[in-house]
Motif scaffolding. Structure first.
Motif, PDB file in Angstrom:
ATOM      1  N   ILE A  76       1.077  -1.175  -0.178  1.00 15.70           N
ATOM      2  CA  ILE A  76       0.213   0.049   0.037  1.00 15.70           C
ATOM      3  C   ILE A  76       0.937   1.216  -0.095  1.00 15.70           C
ATOM      4  N   PRO A  77       1.979   1.500   0.869  1.00 11.79           N
ATOM      5  CA  PRO A  77       2.972   2.561   0.852  1.00 11.79           C
ATOM      6  C   PRO A  77       3.219   2.802  -0.777  1.00 11.79           C
ATOM      7  N   SER A  78       3.787   1.527  -1.373  1.00  9.19           N
ATOM      8  CA  SER A  78       4.327   1.638  -2.747  1.00  9.19           C
ATOM      9  C   SER A  78       3.138   2.426  -3.642  1.00  9.19           C
ATOM     10  N   VAL A  79       2.099   1.990  -3.625  1.00 12.47           N
ATOM     11  CA  VAL A  79       0.915   2.685  -4.526  1.00 12.47           C
ATOM     12  C   VAL A  79       0.869   3.921  -4.046  1.00 12.47           C
ATOM     13  N   LEU A  80       0.872   4.281  -2.767  1.00 17.72           N
ATOM     14  CA  LEU A  80       0.785   5.925  -2.329  1.00 17.72           C
ATOM     15  C   LEU A  80       1.913   6.490  -2.860  1.00 17.72           C
ATOM     16  N   ILE A  81       2.994   6.042  -2.797  1.00 14.26           N
ATOM     17  CA  ILE A  81       4.351   6.814  -3.305  1.00 14.26           C
ATOM     18  C   ILE A  81       4.274   6.931  -4.889  1.00 14.26           C
ATOM     19  N   ILE A 179       7.957  -3.642 -10.007  1.00  8.27           N
ATOM     20  CA  ILE A 179       7.069  -3.727 -11.215  1.00  8.27           C
ATOM     21  C   ILE A 179       5.731  -2.850 -10.765  1.00  8.27           C
ATOM     22  N   LEU A 180       5.048  -3.158  -9.488  1.00  9.12           N
ATOM     23  CA  LEU A 180       4.093  -2.258  -9.008  1.00  9.12           C
ATOM     24  C   LEU A 180       4.101  -0.946  -9.148  1.00  9.12           C
ATOM     25  N   ILE A 181       5.175  -0.281  -8.662  1.00  8.25           N
ATOM     26  CA  ILE A 181       5.423   1.100  -8.828  1.00  8.25           C
ATOM     27  C   ILE A 181       5.582   1.643 -10.160  1.00  8.25           C
TER      28      ILE A 181
END
Length: 284
Positions: A76-81, A179-181
């Protein structure tokens, strides 16, 4: 009968320059010693992990459990960043290229920025913050409770039992996080470019495909693997060397996070320069 007191000769006070030199030398030697211990743990854990894989005795369940824990604290922090990073990059690049009449280049600049720099750095910093803190706290608590010493007494290697599964978990999670980021960052940049900067979807993806190659993605994944390996080695080393009760665990966690972020930043600079030298960006 009178006594005569003898005053010991006073030692000359050190000059400020001598104190600075001594402190600097002590810091450098301590840093080199810490780096050597971390490198030794990394080499030993890698060798043990390869031997366990060959002999089919690798701790798969423990490794997957650690990987799932890392995913829970970083996804979740990765998506928020990634969302604000992609948005800011598109807006800043768009403001510059729009003055040159090259709005179609936003896709190339934004995509390359996310893939080559943003994604691996964000993944490394997240793993160095949340991941390193969790690993150092867990191993530090085990160390101060003398669980690690008890394992050694029972003939169980702490590196094999505790460090190797965490390295495997980090090597699995780091590229997935990268990859998500990339996906979230590029998608956010695309939405902003189309909705706010009047860039057509076709020109965005055309410029993105013209300047971005699979080599850029592979370099980004390799960087995330290197960052993840450094993070987990530093965290394990600080956790296994924690002393002094809860205060020592807290100091180990703080040192693991700071050292991880600083090492990632320095390594990213080196890797970027090497990639620029040997793999220059191709022209469309």
């Amino acid at each position: 009968m009178s006594t005569v007191s003898v005053t010991p000769p006073s030692t000359p006070a050190e000059s400020p320059s001598a104190v600075l030199r001594r402190n600097f030398s002590d810091t450098v030697l301590s840093s080199l010693a810490t780096f050597g211990r971390a490198l030794r743990i990394g080499v030993r854990a890698t060798r043990i992990g390869i031997e366990d894989l060959v002999r089919l005795r690798f701790q798969v369940r423990e490794g997957l459990a650690q990987a799932w824990f890392l995913i829970k604290v970083t996804a979740i922090p990765s998506v928020l960043i990634a969302i604000p990073f992609g948005v800011i990059l598109s807006v800043q690049v768009g403001n510059i290229v729009s003055q040159l009449g090259a709005n179609s280049m936003i896709g190339a600049a934004g995509g390359l920025g996310v893939i080559k720099q943003g994604a691996p750095m964000a993944a490394g910093i997240l793993l160095g913050g949340a991941g390193a803190a969790a690993i150092a706290a867990d191993l530090g608590a085990r160390t101060v409770r003398e669980e690690v010493d008890a394992m050694r007494v029972m003939g169980v290697d702490p590196v094999q039992r505790l460090v190797v599964p965490r390295i495997a978990a980090m090597m699995l999670v780091a590229p997935l996080l990268n990859i998500l980021i990339i996906v979230v960052g590029i998608t956010a940049g695309f939405i902003v470019a189309v909705a706010a900067l009047d860039v057509t979807p076709g020109s965005y993806w055309d410029s993105f495909g013209a300047f971005t190659s699979s080599t850029d993605v592979w370099v980004s994944l390799v960087k995330s693997l290197l960052f993840g390996f450094l993070v987990v080695i530093i965290a394990c080393q600080r956790g296994l060397e924690a002393t002094g009760g809860p205060r020592g665990v807290a100091d180990g966690v703080n040192a693991a996070v700071v050292m991880s972020v600083a090492t990632i930043t320095a390594l990213n600079t080196v890797v970027t320069q090497l990639v620029t030298m040997f793999l220059p960006m191709r022209t469309a």
